[in-house]
Structure formats: C-alpha cells, structure tokens
Design a protein around this motif. Structure first.
Motif, mmCIF file in Angstrom:
data_model
loop_
_atom_site.group_PDB
_atom_site.id
_atom_site.type_symbol
_atom_site.label_atom_id
_atom_site.label_comp_id
_atom_site.label_asym_id
_atom_site.label_seq_id
_atom_site.Cartn_x
_atom_site.Cartn_y
_atom_site.Cartn_z
ATOM 1 N N ARG A 56 -3.282 3.519 5.656
ATOM 2 C CA ARG A 56 -3.284 4.990 5.703
ATOM 3 C C ARG A 56 -2.362 5.488 6.816
ATOM 4 O O ARG A 56 -1.613 6.452 6.645
ATOM 5 N N TRP A 64 0.835 -1.205 0.000
ATOM 6 C CA TRP A 64 0.000 0.000 0.000
ATOM 7 C C TRP A 64 0.871 1.257 0.000
ATOM 8 O O TRP A 64 0.529 2.262 -0.632
ATOM 9 N N PRO A 69 -7.393 1.355 6.953
ATOM 10 C CA PRO A 69 -6.908 2.263 8.010
ATOM 11 C C PRO A 69 -5.431 2.053 8.386
ATOM 12 O O PRO A 69 -4.689 3.020 8.555
ATOM 13 N N SER A 72 0.770 4.060 -2.908
ATOM 14 C CA SER A 72 0.504 5.487 -2.668
ATOM 15 C C SER A 72 1.486 6.390 -3.400
ATOM 16 O O SER A 72 1.193 7.559 -3.645
ATOM 17 N N PRO A 74 -9.537 2.866 -1.961
ATOM 18 C CA PRO A 74 -9.241 3.498 -0.677
ATOM 19 C C PRO A 74 -8.389 2.548 0.181
ATOM 20 O O PRO A 74 -8.761 1.391 0.379
ATOM 21 N N PRO A 75 -7.254 3.015 0.673
ATOM 22 C CA PRO A 75 -6.423 2.155 1.522
ATOM 23 C C PRO A 75 -7.108 1.853 2.848
ATOM 24 O O PRO A 75 -7.854 2.677 3.367
ATOM 25 N N ARG A 88 1.001 7.726 6.211
ATOM 26 C CA ARG A 88 1.183 9.016 6.915
ATOM 27 C C ARG A 88 2.479 9.013 7.720
ATOM 28 O O ARG A 88 3.247 9.970 7.716
#
Length: 179
Positions: free
Chosen positions: A169, A105, A166, A109, A163-164, A173
C-alpha cells in the motif's frame, strides 16, 4: 426488508450501449426486471446480476474491516521504488523476491477491478506499465502470486480482490504521487 443500494459504474458508455443493444435485439418481447438486471451486469463484465451483487457485497466487507496499523518497512518500500521510473513503469524484473512481490502489487493495483480481460488485453496493459518487454513474465508472476485469476483454458483473466499488505500500500501510494 430494506433494499441495499448497489452502485453501478460503466467505464465505457459506448460498450454498455452496444452490449444492451445486442442483448435486447436477441429477445422476443419485452424483458422482465431480472432480465434487465442481468443484461446490465453482463455489460460491465459480470456473469449475471447475482455475480455483480456478490462482488459488491465482498467489496463492502473488505472496506468494513479495519486494517491493523501494521508497521511499514519504509526502507524496503524505498528500495523497491528504485525499480520504477518517474512515470511509474517497472524498469527491470527485481532480483529480490520481496521487491518482486511489491512490484507485482503495484501492477495489480492498476488492473481494473471486476473486469474480465483476455490474455492479449492483459498483456497490453502490462506493456504500458513496464519497459523491459516481457508482459508474459509479469502475467504469469501475477497469476502465480494469486493476484490474477484465470479460467482453466486461459481465456479470461480477472484481478483477484485482495487487500494489499502495508508495504505494498505504501509503495502504491508513493508511486501514485510520482517517484
């Protein structure tokens, strides 16, 4: 009927100009409105203007859907982050499937959205983001995980717009801030 505004972004104005110059040079006469829209869409990697518009609509739908506040397994994110160096490059292929998935993932991104690339271009991107020297493994894993799509002949690759989860994500980040 109201007209929807579609943002248009070209990452490289020089390639945009080359593409438009090539297409305008191949025309006999003045292009029409729809022809110009198609030329602009093709110059940034879409098949035509309808493909561009459909991509924008899908992006708006995804952004409009509120993501549930699913719990993040911070311990899992921390463990997966250990497979990345300070520059955010993947150090090794994780042994655990959950860590591999989160790592994929992160790579996903970093692939530009809505851009068509060939196998060599995808490999060059992946080579920048890992240090163990196997972009083919990563490319195949991204494809098998459904994060990368390709044509049947393998000539064109595109990031799948999903959508990745949680945890992914959170890791994206975290690595964006520097590990």
């Amino acid at each position: 009927m109201s007209r929807s505004v579609l943002p248009f972004v070209a990452r490289d104005v020089s390639s945009l100009a080359r593409s438009l110059h090539r297409e305008l040079g191949a025309l006999d006469g003045k292009p029409g409105h729809v022809q110009l829209l198609n030329m602009l869409a093709r110059s940034v990697g879409y098949r035509n203007f309808q493909h561009f518009r459909a991509g924008q609509a899908a992006q708006e739908r995804l952004e409009a859907v509120p993501l549930p506040d699913a719990p993040v397994d911070h311990q899992q994110v921390e463990r997966a982050s250990r497979h990345f160096d300070a520059a955010g490059r993947l150090l090794r292929w994780p042994a655990k499937a959950a860590h591999r998935e989160l790592g994929l993932w992160v790579l996903w991104s970093r692939i530009p959205a809505a851009e068509v690339r060939n196998e060599i271009q995808i490999n060059l991107l992946l080579e920048e983001w890992h240090v163990f020297g196997d972009p083919a493994l990563l490319r195949r894993a991204l494809f098998e995980a459904g994060l990368l799509t390709r044509t049947r002949d393998g000539r064109e690759y595109r990031r799948a717009e999903l959508p990745p989860p949680p945890d992914a994500r959170a890791l994206i980040r975290h690595l964006g801030r520097g590990t």
